[in-house]
Design a protein around this motif. Structure first.
Motif, PDB file in Angstrom:
ATOM      1  N   GLY A 194     -18.101   6.411 -20.138  1.00 34.31           N
ATOM      2  CA  GLY A 194     -17.963   5.143 -19.440  1.00 34.31           C
ATOM      3  C   GLY A 194     -16.817   4.269 -19.898  1.00 34.31           C
ATOM      4  N   ALA A 195     -16.008   4.757 -20.842  1.00 30.83           N
ATOM      5  CA  ALA A 195     -14.892   3.973 -21.370  1.00 30.83           C
ATOM      6  C   ALA A 195     -13.565   4.600 -20.966  1.00 30.83           C
ATOM      7  CB  ALA A 195     -14.976   3.873 -22.893  1.00 30.83           C
ATOM      8  N   GLU A 196     -12.581   3.756 -20.715  1.00 33.10           N
ATOM      9  CA  GLU A 196     -11.262   4.240 -20.325  1.00 33.10           C
ATOM     10  C   GLU A 196     -10.462   4.686 -21.546  1.00 33.10           C
ATOM     11  OE1 GLU A 196      -8.443   2.241 -17.259  1.00 33.10           O
ATOM     12  OE2 GLU A 196      -7.646   1.688 -19.232  1.00 33.10           O
ATOM     13  N   LEU A 197      -9.949   5.914 -21.487  1.00 31.03           N
ATOM     14  CA  LEU A 197      -9.067   6.425 -22.529  1.00 31.03           C
ATOM     15  C   LEU A 197      -7.603   6.172 -22.182  1.00 31.03           C
ATOM     16  CD1 LEU A 197     -10.671   9.912 -23.318  1.00 31.03           C
ATOM     17  CD2 LEU A 197     -10.882   7.805 -24.646  1.00 31.03           C
ATOM     18  N   ASP A 198      -7.294   6.246 -20.895  1.00 27.46           N
ATOM     19  CA  ASP A 198      -5.918   6.075 -20.441  1.00 27.46           C
ATOM     20  C   ASP A 198      -5.953   5.862 -18.933  1.00 27.46           C
ATOM     21  OD1 ASP A 198      -3.160   5.925 -20.519  1.00 27.46           O
ATOM     22  OD2 ASP A 198      -2.839   8.087 -20.618  1.00 27.46           O
ATOM     23  N   TYR A 199      -4.835   5.405 -18.384  1.00 24.97           N
ATOM     24  CA  TYR A 199      -4.759   5.247 -16.934  1.00 24.97           C
ATOM     25  C   TYR A 199      -3.322   5.405 -16.475  1.00 24.97           C
ATOM     26  CZ  TYR A 199      -2.543   0.633 -17.079  1.00 24.97           C
ATOM     27  OH  TYR A 199      -1.652  -0.391 -17.274  1.00 24.97           O
ATOM     28  N   SER A 200      -3.163   5.632 -15.181  1.00 21.98           N
ATOM     29  CA  SER A 200      -1.847   5.701 -14.573  1.00 21.98           C
ATOM     30  C   SER A 200      -1.957   5.211 -13.138  1.00 21.98           C
ATOM     31  CB  SER A 200      -1.311   7.137 -14.602  1.00 21.98           C
ATOM     32  OG  SER A 200       0.018   7.196 -14.107  1.00 21.98           O
ATOM     33  N   LEU A 201      -0.851   4.722 -12.603  1.00 25.59           N
ATOM     34  CA  LEU A 201      -0.808   4.251 -11.224  1.00 25.59           C
ATOM     35  C   LEU A 201       0.070   5.176 -10.392  1.00 25.59           C
ATOM     36  CD1 LEU A 201      -0.229   0.433 -11.887  1.00 25.59           C
ATOM     37  CD2 LEU A 201      -2.361   1.487 -11.138  1.00 25.59           C
ATOM     38  N   ILE A 202      -0.343   5.404  -9.152  1.00 25.54           N
ATOM     39  CA  ILE A 202       0.456   6.226  -8.249  1.00 25.54           C
ATOM     40  C   ILE A 202       0.156   5.799  -6.816  1.00 25.54           C
ATOM     41  CG2 ILE A 202      -1.263   8.084  -8.013  1.00 25.54           C
ATOM     42  CD1 ILE A 202       1.114  10.079  -8.060  1.00 25.54           C
ATOM     43  N   GLU A 203       1.161   5.864  -5.967  1.00 25.95           N
ATOM     44  CA  GLU A 203       0.951   5.520  -4.564  1.00 25.95           C
ATOM     45  C   GLU A 203      -0.012   6.507  -3.904  1.00 25.95           C
ATOM     46  OE1 GLU A 203       4.351   4.183  -2.071  1.00 25.95           O
ATOM     47  OE2 GLU A 203       5.551   4.762  -3.813  1.00 25.95           O
ATOM     48  N   TYR A 204      -0.738   6.009  -2.911  1.00 34.39           N
ATOM     49  CA  TYR A 204      -1.580   6.908  -2.124  1.00 34.39           C
ATOM     50  C   TYR A 204      -0.741   7.528  -1.015  1.00 34.39           C
ATOM     51  CZ  TYR A 204      -5.014   8.690   1.149  1.00 34.39           C
ATOM     52  OH  TYR A 204      -5.720   9.519   1.996  1.00 34.39           O
ATOM     53  N   GLU A 205      -0.823   8.848  -0.900  1.00 36.49           N
ATOM     54  CA  GLU A 205      -0.169   9.561   0.190  1.00 36.49           C
ATOM     55  C   GLU A 205      -1.248  10.244   1.027  1.00 36.49           C
ATOM     56  OE1 GLU A 205       2.769   9.157   0.931  1.00 36.49           O
ATOM     57  OE2 GLU A 205       3.874   8.618  -0.885  1.00 36.49           O
ATOM     58  N   PRO A 206      -1.151  10.172   2.349  1.00 35.50           N
ATOM     59  CA  PRO A 206      -2.190  10.727   3.225  1.00 35.50           C
ATOM     60  C   PRO A 206      -2.187  12.252   3.226  1.00 35.50           C
ATOM     61  CG  PRO A 206      -0.329   9.977   4.528  1.00 35.50           C
ATOM     62  CD  PRO A 206      -0.055   9.548   3.113  1.00 35.50           C
ATOM     63  N   PRO A 207      -3.288  12.854   3.662  1.00 34.13           N
ATOM     64  CA  PRO A 207      -3.382  14.323   3.692  1.00 34.13           C
ATOM     65  C   PRO A 207      -2.290  14.982   4.522  1.00 34.13           C
ATOM     66  CG  PRO A 207      -5.532  13.325   4.048  1.00 34.13           C
ATOM     67  CD  PRO A 207      -4.537  12.209   4.093  1.00 34.13           C
ATOM     68  N   ASP A 208      -1.864  14.309   5.608  1.00 28.81           N
ATOM     69  CA  ASP A 208      -0.859  14.902   6.493  1.00 28.81           C
ATOM     70  C   ASP A 208       0.557  14.444   6.143  1.00 28.81           C
ATOM     71  OD1 ASP A 208      -1.152  12.278   7.272  1.00 28.81           O
ATOM     72  OD2 ASP A 208      -1.107  12.697   9.427  1.00 28.81           O
ATOM     73  N   TYR A 209       0.807  14.178   4.883  1.00 25.46           N
ATOM     74  CA  TYR A 209       2.129  13.711   4.439  1.00 25.46           C
ATOM     75  C   TYR A 209       3.238  14.641   4.925  1.00 25.46           C
ATOM     76  CZ  TYR A 209       6.123  12.874   1.388  1.00 25.46           C
ATOM     77  OH  TYR A 209       7.394  12.642   0.916  1.00 25.46           O
ATOM     78  N   TRP A 210       3.068  15.941   4.706  1.00 22.34           N
ATOM     79  CA  TRP A 210       4.120  16.898   5.068  1.00 22.34           C
ATOM     80  C   TRP A 210       4.292  17.000   6.578  1.00 22.34           C
ATOM     81  CZ3 TRP A 210       7.818  18.093   2.064  1.00 22.34           C
ATOM     82  CH2 TRP A 210       7.624  18.207   0.682  1.00 22.34           C
ATOM     83  N   LEU A 211       3.210  16.894   7.316  1.00 18.66           N
ATOM     84  CA  LEU A 211       3.308  16.931   8.770  1.00 18.66           C
ATOM     85  C   LEU A 211       4.081  15.715   9.277  1.00 18.66           C
ATOM     86  CD1 LEU A 211       2.579  18.259  11.445  1.00 18.66           C
ATOM     87  CD2 LEU A 211       0.419  16.981  11.414  1.00 18.66           C
ATOM     88  N   GLN A 212       3.820  14.560   8.676  1.00 20.49           N
ATOM     89  CA  GLN A 212       4.554  13.351   9.054  1.00 20.49           C
ATOM     90  C   GLN A 212       6.044  13.502   8.759  1.00 20.49           C
ATOM     91  OE1 GLN A 212       2.946   9.633   7.618  1.00 20.49           O
ATOM     92  NE2 GLN A 212       0.828  10.300   7.924  1.00 20.49           N
ATOM     93  N   GLN A 213       6.363  14.102   7.600  1.00 19.49           N
ATOM     94  CA  GLN A 213       7.766  14.320   7.254  1.00 19.49           C
ATOM     95  C   GLN A 213       8.437  15.260   8.250  1.00 19.49           C
ATOM     96  OE1 GLN A 213       9.442  12.734   4.627  1.00 19.49           O
ATOM     97  NE2 GLN A 213       7.539  11.568   4.656  1.00 19.49           N
ATOM     98  N   LYS A 214       7.716  16.306   8.626  1.00 17.79           N
ATOM     99  CA  LYS A 214       8.245  17.276   9.588  1.00 17.79           C
ATOM    100  C   LYS A 214       8.505  16.614  10.932  1.00 17.79           C
ATOM    101  CE  LYS A 214       7.028  21.668  11.820  1.00 17.79           C
ATOM    102  NZ  LYS A 214       5.979  22.734  11.912  1.00 17.79           N
ATOM    103  N   GLN A 215       7.563  15.824  11.399  1.00 18.82           N
ATOM    104  CA  GLN A 215       7.712  15.141  12.682  1.00 18.82           C
ATOM    105  C   GLN A 215       8.849  14.125  12.633  1.00 18.82           C
ATOM    106  OE1 GLN A 215       3.718  13.628  13.108  1.00 18.82           O
ATOM    107  NE2 GLN A 215       3.002  15.448  14.210  1.00 18.82           N
ATOM    108  N   ARG A 216       8.989  13.451  11.502  1.00 18.91           N
ATOM    109  CA  ARG A 216      10.070  12.473  11.348  1.00 18.91           C
ATOM    110  C   ARG A 216      11.432  13.166  11.384  1.00 18.91           C
ATOM    111  NH1 ARG A 216       8.337  10.401   7.022  1.00 18.91           N
ATOM    112  NH2 ARG A 216       7.085   8.789   8.028  1.00 18.91           N
ATOM    113  N   ASN A 217      11.536  14.307  10.709  1.00 19.31           N
ATOM    114  CA  ASN A 217      12.796  15.055  10.701  1.00 19.31           C
ATOM    115  C   ASN A 217      13.147  15.578  12.090  1.00 19.31           C
ATOM    116  OD1 ASN A 217      13.095  14.649   7.948  1.00 19.31           O
ATOM    117  ND2 ASN A 217      12.117  16.594   7.399  1.00 19.31           N
ATOM    118  N   GLU A 218      12.129  16.066  12.800  1.00 13.67           N
ATOM    119  CA  GLU A 218      12.368  16.569  14.155  1.00 13.67           C
ATOM    120  C   GLU A 218      12.808  15.439  15.080  1.00 13.67           C
ATOM    121  OE1 GLU A 218       8.690  18.401  15.131  1.00 13.67           O
ATOM    122  OE2 GLU A 218       9.159  20.296  14.105  1.00 13.67           O
TER     123      GLU A 218
END
Length: 215
Positions: free
Chosen positions: A184-208
């Protein structure tokens, strides 16, 4: 002389200074993206959802080096030799990462000193988590929190992956708070942006779309 000056530039800041936050420019001001609805770890575990994880690397006898050859100032032009960044990595045990770029993946694996296989899925993005000196047993998520539960050890490294589709952030404008916890105690932490499951599909559609505009 010029080579020595370049090596020195890759090792330390240009002037004496005190660095209290991350030494990486892209992480400056991360506090403003810190989730505001995070809960105490026992509450996040009790009220949150236990999610599956895939073990990619589990080396219980791994000894974390204090220095590796790729961190030398003569290696790749000192790309990973900056002393503040080396201290930053040494201070932490948990490192979340998305494999969303060859350069980013190279930098991450060279910085943490652990190489591991990654996969690309257009509609099912993985969040990779490297944890040192802890045997991971469970992963929970609640809002923007991801709680990685484990048993502390003197040695060892675990690399796991979880699906971003299993995370339901309460505020996608805020970062994910990825916490390493035991009892129940924190040993360490880090922050990172949330990316959606279809991240790569969105990138592909954007490139197209961009290609179609140039025709």
């Amino acid at each position: 002389m010029q080579e020595l000056e370049q090596r020195l530039d890759s090792l330390e800041p240009p002037k004496p200074t005190t660095i209290l936050d991350s030494p990486f420019p892209f992480e400056k001001g991360a506090d403003q993206h810190f989730p505001t609805d995070d809960l105490p770890i026992p509450v996040a575990i009790k009220e949150g959802t236990k999610i599956p994880f895939n073990v990619i690397v589990r080396e219980p006898d791994y000894i974390r080096p204090i220095y590796e050859e790729q961190w030398h100032s003569t290696y790749w032009g000192g790309r990973w030799s900056y002393v503040p960044s080396r201290i930053h990595y040494a201070q932490h045990r948990i490192f979340p990462f998305y494999a969303i770029g060859i350069s980013a993946e190279l930098n991450f694996q060279q910085n943490v000193g652990i190489a591991f296989p990654t996969e690309i899925n257009e509609t099912d993005l993985d969040l990779y988590i490297v944890v040192f000196q802890t045997n991971i047993t469970d992963v929970y998520t609640k809002g923007n929190q991801v709680v990685v539960v484990g048993t502390p050890k003197r040695n060892g490294v675990d690399v796991i992956s979880i699906k971003t589709g299993d995370i339901n952030p309460s505020n996608i404008e805020k970062y994910l708070l990825v916490q390493l916890a035991t009892d129940g105690a924190e040993l360490d932490y880090s922050l990172i942006e949330y990316e959606p499951p279809d991240y790569w599909l969105q990138q592909k559609q954007r490139n197209e779309h961009e290609k179609s505009k140039k025709k």
